[in-house]
Design a protein around this motif. Sequence first.
Motif, mmCIF file in Angstrom:
data_model
loop_
_atom_site.group_PDB
_atom_site.id
_atom_site.type_symbol
_atom_site.label_atom_id
_atom_site.label_comp_id
_atom_site.label_asym_id
_atom_site.label_seq_id
_atom_site.Cartn_x
_atom_site.Cartn_y
_atom_site.Cartn_z
ATOM 1 N N ALA A 96 0.825 -1.209 0.000
ATOM 2 C CA ALA A 96 0.000 0.000 0.000
ATOM 3 C C ALA A 96 0.862 1.264 0.000
ATOM 4 C CB ALA A 96 -0.918 -0.004 1.215
ATOM 5 N N GLY B 252 3.972 0.685 -3.128
ATOM 6 C CA GLY B 252 3.625 0.128 -4.423
ATOM 7 C C GLY B 252 4.443 -1.090 -4.766
ATOM 8 N N PHE C 101 -0.934 -3.498 -2.668
ATOM 9 C CA PHE C 101 -0.982 -2.773 -3.935
ATOM 10 C C PHE C 101 -2.372 -2.862 -4.553
ATOM 11 C CE2 PHE C 101 -0.340 -2.509 -8.559
ATOM 12 C CZ PHE C 101 0.149 -1.216 -8.627
ATOM 13 N N TYR D 277 -4.531 -0.528 -2.692
ATOM 14 C CA TYR D 277 -4.219 0.848 -3.092
ATOM 15 C C TYR D 277 -4.837 1.186 -4.449
ATOM 16 C CZ TYR D 277 -1.509 4.793 -4.799
ATOM 17 O OH TYR D 277 -1.134 6.000 -5.325
ATOM 18 N N SER E 248 -8.679 1.513 -4.225
ATOM 19 C CA SER E 248 -9.166 2.699 -3.523
ATOM 20 C C SER E 248 -8.739 3.999 -4.197
ATOM 21 C CB SER E 248 -8.660 2.698 -2.077
ATOM 22 O OG SER E 248 -7.255 2.822 -2.040
ATOM 23 N N GLY E 249 -7.543 4.035 -4.751
ATOM 24 C CA GLY E 249 -7.026 5.282 -5.290
ATOM 25 C C GLY E 249 -7.316 5.527 -6.750
#
Length: 68
Positions: free
Chosen positions: A15, A18, A24, A27, A30-31
């Motif tokens: 997270a 990367g 990951f 991440y 969500s991102g």
Amino acid sequence: MRFEINFAVAVAMGAAAGAGGIGFELYMASGHYYDLREVGVITYLVLAVAIILEAISTRFKRRLQSNA
């Protein structure tokens, strides 16, 4: 016991840096994808695996202490 620690570190490194793996995927979901269902599923799976690993580790530690 080291596997339990490695699991937590793998999630955090994936997270934060990367580095790939479970963190990951969390991440990215969500991102970048904004897929809250996927984020929820990943979060609950990570939580469940962490709880299971903790339970196994605790039993193993008790067994080792009782044999010593």
